[in-house]
Design a protein around this motif. Structure first.
Motif, PDB file in Angstrom:
ATOM      1  N   UNK A  56      -8.100  29.494  -8.495  1.00 31.44           N
ATOM      2  CA  UNK A  56      -9.385  29.077  -9.047  1.00 31.44           C
ATOM      3  C   UNK A  56      -9.221  27.860  -9.937  1.00 31.44           C
ATOM      4  N   UNK A  57     -10.295  27.127 -10.206  1.00 30.94           N
ATOM      5  CA  UNK A  57     -10.211  25.994 -11.136  1.00 30.94           C
ATOM      6  C   UNK A  57      -9.576  26.406 -12.452  1.00 30.94           C
ATOM      7  N   UNK A  58      -8.573  25.651 -12.866  1.00 28.95           N
ATOM      8  CA  UNK A  58      -7.818  25.977 -14.066  1.00 28.95           C
ATOM      9  C   UNK A  58      -6.605  26.844 -13.800  1.00 28.95           C
ATOM     10  N   UNK A  59      -6.498  27.458 -12.624  1.00 28.95           N
ATOM     11  CA  UNK A  59      -5.356  28.287 -12.272  1.00 28.95           C
ATOM     12  C   UNK A  59      -4.136  27.445 -11.934  1.00 28.95           C
ATOM     13  N   UNK A  60      -2.989  28.083 -11.891  1.00 30.57           N
ATOM     14  CA  UNK A  60      -1.732  27.349 -11.722  1.00 30.57           C
ATOM     15  C   UNK A  60      -1.649  26.637 -10.371  1.00 30.57           C
ATOM     16  N   UNK A  61      -2.127  27.270  -9.314  1.00 26.12           N
ATOM     17  CA  UNK A  61      -2.075  26.657  -7.990  1.00 26.12           C
ATOM     18  C   UNK A  61      -3.047  25.483  -7.906  1.00 26.12           C
ATOM     19  N   UNK A  62      -4.248  25.673  -8.431  1.00 29.19           N
ATOM     20  CA  UNK A  62      -5.235  24.587  -8.475  1.00 29.19           C
ATOM     21  C   UNK A  62      -4.659  23.383  -9.214  1.00 29.19           C
ATOM     22  N   UNK A  63      -4.065  23.629 -10.375  1.00 34.70           N
ATOM     23  CA  UNK A  63      -3.516  22.536 -11.192  1.00 34.70           C
ATOM     24  C   UNK A  63      -2.389  21.815 -10.461  1.00 34.70           C
ATOM     25  N   UNK A  64      -1.500  22.562  -9.819  1.00 34.84           N
ATOM     26  CA  UNK A  64      -0.382  21.939  -9.121  1.00 34.84           C
ATOM     27  C   UNK A  64      -0.874  21.101  -7.952  1.00 34.84           C
ATOM     28  N   UNK A  65      -1.859  21.614  -7.221  1.00 38.47           N
ATOM     29  CA  UNK A  65      -2.398  20.848  -6.090  1.00 38.47           C
ATOM     30  C   UNK A  65      -3.032  19.552  -6.566  1.00 38.47           C
ATOM     31  N   UNK A  66      -3.789  19.606  -7.635  1.00 39.62           N
ATOM     32  CA  UNK A  66      -4.448  18.403  -8.149  1.00 39.62           C
ATOM     33  C   UNK A  66      -3.429  17.384  -8.651  1.00 39.62           C
ATOM     34  N   UNK A  67      -2.353  17.848  -9.290  1.00 38.44           N
ATOM     35  CA  UNK A  67      -1.312  16.901  -9.731  1.00 38.44           C
ATOM     36  C   UNK A  67      -0.673  16.221  -8.528  1.00 38.44           C
ATOM     37  N   UNK A  68      -0.379  16.993  -7.499  1.00 38.77           N
ATOM     38  CA  UNK A  68       0.233  16.414  -6.299  1.00 38.77           C
ATOM     39  C   UNK A  68      -0.723  15.462  -5.596  1.00 38.77           C
ATOM     40  N   UNK A  69      -1.988  15.820  -5.568  1.00 37.61           N
ATOM     41  CA  UNK A  69      -2.978  14.949  -4.935  1.00 37.61           C
ATOM     42  C   UNK A  69      -3.124  13.651  -5.703  1.00 37.61           C
ATOM     43  N   UNK A  70      -3.180  13.742  -7.005  1.00 40.58           N
ATOM     44  CA  UNK A  70      -3.304  12.542  -7.833  1.00 40.58           C
ATOM     45  C   UNK A  70      -2.101  11.621  -7.648  1.00 40.58           C
ATOM     46  N   UNK A  71      -0.947  12.205  -7.360  1.00 36.22           N
ATOM     47  CA  UNK A  71       0.277  11.417  -7.140  1.00 36.22           C
ATOM     48  C   UNK A  71       0.343  10.818  -5.741  1.00 36.22           C
ATOM     49  N   UNK A  72      -0.649  11.132  -4.894  1.00 34.72           N
ATOM     50  CA  UNK A  72      -0.689  10.571  -3.548  1.00 34.72           C
ATOM     51  C   UNK A  72       0.033  11.377  -2.496  1.00 34.72           C
ATOM     52  N   UNK A  73       0.354  12.639  -2.789  1.00 36.32           N
ATOM     53  CA  UNK A  73       1.128  13.464  -1.852  1.00 36.32           C
ATOM     54  C   UNK A  73       0.296  14.050  -0.709  1.00 36.32           C
ATOM     55  N   UNK A  74      -1.022  13.960  -0.760  1.00 32.80           N
ATOM     56  CA  UNK A  74      -1.897  14.580   0.234  1.00 32.80           C
ATOM     57  C   UNK A  74      -1.493  16.040   0.481  1.00 32.80           C
ATOM     58  N   UNK A  75      -1.467  16.860  -0.573  1.00 30.43           N
ATOM     59  CA  UNK A  75      -0.922  18.213  -0.430  1.00 30.43           C
ATOM     60  C   UNK A  75      -1.829  19.128   0.379  1.00 30.43           C
ATOM     61  N   UNK A  76      -1.201  20.134   0.937  1.00 30.23           N
ATOM     62  CA  UNK A  76      -1.932  21.256   1.528  1.00 30.23           C
ATOM     63  C   UNK A  76      -1.529  22.498   0.733  1.00 30.23           C
ATOM     64  N   UNK A  77      -1.841  23.677   1.262  1.00 30.22           N
ATOM     65  CA  UNK A  77      -1.493  24.925   0.603  1.00 30.22           C
ATOM     66  C   UNK A  77      -0.841  25.852   1.616  1.00 30.22           C
ATOM     67  N   UNK A  78       0.053  26.698   1.136  1.00 29.84           N
ATOM     68  CA  UNK A  78       0.755  27.657   1.984  1.00 29.84           C
ATOM     69  C   UNK A  78       0.709  29.019   1.316  1.00 29.84           C
TER      70      UNK A  78
END
Length: 423
Positions: free
Chosen positions: A375-397
Motif C-alpha cells: 500500500x502507499x507508504x508501505x515498504x514495497x511501494x516505497x522501494x518500487x517508487x525509488x527504483x522507478x525514480x532512478x529509471x529502473x522501470x521496475x516490476x513486482x514479483x
C-alpha cells in the motif's frame, strides 16, 4: 471478446473508455429512464475519442424482491446499450449496484428486518446469481456488449472498516465471486466478464477478497486506482508517486497474474479535487495515461467519470461534484480536453519497453498477509517508487512464504515460491 482498437501504426493500442454518470438525475435516472437525455450524454462521451462506456443499473431497481427481477428494468438497460451502439460505443455493464459515490444501493430484502449476509446466505447468493444471469442474457446478443463486471466495489460490504459488514472467509469470497462470474457466463457465453474490487483486496491485510482472486477469476484483472487512498495525502498532489500511482498498481496486479498475457484493466481512475487543484488536473490526466501505457498487458483505461454530479443533489462528498470530464450542464472541462488529447497521443505512442528489475513482495499464509506492505507508504511501494525514480522501470514479483499458498495448481512443497519470473 477482447477487441483492441487498432493504432495508426498498425500496432495495438489499449482501449479507452468512460464510466458513464448520467448528467440529469445521476443514477437515480434509472427510475424513469429518458432515452433522449442518455443519447445526448453518450454522443458527448463519444466525441472524446473513446470506444466504450461502463454503465451502472441500480440493483434495487432490477431486483426489488428476492424473487422478482423486473423485465422493464432489464429492457431499460438494453435501451442504454443500444443507445451507445448508435454512437459507436461498446458497453460494459456493472451488475449489483451496490455502492456508488459514497451511497449504498442494497435491496430492502437485505437490510433491517430482513438482514442477511449477501455473500454467504444460500438463498441470497442464488437470487443474486439469477439476476446476474438474467441481465447477461438480456444483453447477450447486443453486438456492442463487451461483458459484465460483478458489482462496483461490492467487496467493500465485507471490509472490517464498513459500518455494517457482511463478514466472510477468503474461501467464501472466492466461491461467491466464481458463482457470480459463472452466472454471467451462463447468460452471455462470449462476454468479457470481470470482478471489480476496490483496493482493500490489494492492500488490507485482513480483507477476505484477495489479489489472487482478482488475478485468477474472470477474463481480466481489474484495478481501481485513486490517489486519495493515502498517496496524495502522504506525497503531495504533484509528486512522483501521484504521477506513477496507476503504473505501480498495474504492475502489482501483473505480479499476481497466473498467465503472462492476462489483460490488465484500469477500470476506474479519476482526478479528485480533494487532493488536486484544478490547475493540476490536466497534468494528472496526461501523466496518468502516459505512465499507465508503460505497462505490458494493459487492456484499457476507463476514466471516472463522464459528468459532474449536479449540485442540486445533496449529501455527496464535495469531490463527487467535480470528477466529470463534462460539467453538470454538459460542457467539456479541462479534464475532458486533457483526456481527449491523451487518447489522441496514445494512438501514436510506441509500445512499452521491457520492464526492469523485480521488487519482491512477500506473501504470507492465507488469508493473504503483508498486503499493507504494497500500500502507499508501505515498504514495497516505497522501494518500487525509488527504483522507478532512478529509471529502473521496475516490476513486482510475488514471493510465497509457504508453498501451499502458491497459486492454484502448484503442488510443490517446502521453501518460498515465486509466482512469476522476473520480467
Amino acid at each position: 471478446m477482447l477487441r483492441p482498437v487498432p493504432a495508426a501504426a498498425g500496432s495495438l493500442t489499449p482501449r479507452f473508455g468512460v464510466n458513464y454518470t448520467p448528467r440529469i438525475g445521476w443514477f437515480h435516472s434509472w427510475l424513469d429512464l429518458a432515452p433522449d437525455a442518455v443519447a445526448e450524454d453518450l454522443a458527448a462521451v463519444a466525441s472524446l475519442g473513446v470506444d466504450h462506456v461502463r454503465i451502472f443499473p441500480l440493483w434495487p431497481l432490477l431486483q426489488p424482491n428476492r424473487t422478482l427481477i423486473r423485465p422493464r428494468a432489464l429492457e431499460d438497460v438494453r435501451t442504454v446499450v443500444d443507445a451507445a451502439a448508435a454512437v459507436g460505443l461498446d458497453v460494459v455493464v456493472d451488475a449489483l449496484q451496490g455502492h456508488l459515490s459514497s451511497f449504498d444501493f442494497v435491496p430492502s430484502w437485505l437490510s433491517s428486518w430482513h438482514r442477511r449476509n449477501m455473500f454467504t446466505d444460500p438463498e441470497v447468493v442464488s437470487a443474486t446469481a439469477e439476476l446476474v444471469r438474467a441481465l447477461a442474457a438480456q444483453l447477450a446478443d447486443a453486438p456492442n456488449l463487451l461483458g459484465l463486471t460483478i458489482g462496483n466495489e461490492v467487496n467493500q460490504f465485507s471490509a472490517s472498516n464498513h459500518p455494517d459488514p457482511d463478514p466472510l472467509s477468503t474461501d467464501q469470497a472466492r466461491v461467491w465471486t466464481a458463482t457470480m462470474l459463472d452466472a454471467a457466463r451462463a447468460g452471455s457465453p462470449s462476454g468479457m466478464h470481470t470482478v471489480a474490487n476496490y483496493d482493500a483486496a490489494w492492500f488490507m491485510d485482513d480483507h477476505a477478497f484477495t489479489p489472487d482472486q482478482s488475478a485468477q477469476l474472470g477474463d481480466a484483472t481489474v484495478v481501481h486506482s485513486w490517489i486519495f487512498d493515502g498517496t496524495g495525502q502522504r506525497y503531495g498532489a504533484r509528486s512522483y508517486e501521484v504521477a506513477h500511482r496507476t503504473e505501480y498498481y498495474l504492475e502489482l496486479a501483473r505480479a499476481f497474474s497466473p498467465a503472462p498475457q492476462r489483460p490488465l484493466w484500469l477500470q476506474e481512475v479519476g482526478a479528485p479535487r480533494s487532493i488536486l487543484e484544478e490547475s493540476d488536473v490536466p497534468w494528472f490526466v496526461r501523466s496518468t495515461v502516459e505512465n499507465s501505457l508503460q505497462c505490458p498487458e494493459l487492456w484499457g483505461i476507463t476514466w471516472w467519470c463522464s459528468h459532474d454530479v449536479s449540485r442540486e443533489l445533496s449529501d455527496f462528498p464535495p469531490l463527487e461534484h467535480t470528477l466529470g470530464l463534462f460539467d453538470e450542464h454538459g460542457r467539456i472541462k479541462g479534464a475532458g480536453e486533457a483526456f481527449r488529447d491523451a487518447i489522441s497521443a496514445a494512438r501514436e505512442a510506441a509500445p512499452p519497453a521491457p520492464r526492469g528489475r523485480a521488487i519482491e513482495l512477500p506473501v504470507g499464509p492465507q488469508p493473504l498477509l503483508h498486503r499493507s506492505a504494497a500500500a502507499p507508504g508501505g515498504s514495497v511501494f516505497e522501494e518500487w517508487m525509488r527504483a522507478s525514480r532512478a529509471g529502473d522501470r521496475p516490476t513486482l514479483q510475488v514471493v510465497r512464504e509457504h508453498a501451499h499458498d502458491a497459486v492454484a495448481g502448484d503442488t510443490r512443497t517446502g521453501g518460498a515460491v515465486a509466482t512469476r519470473a522476473e520480467v
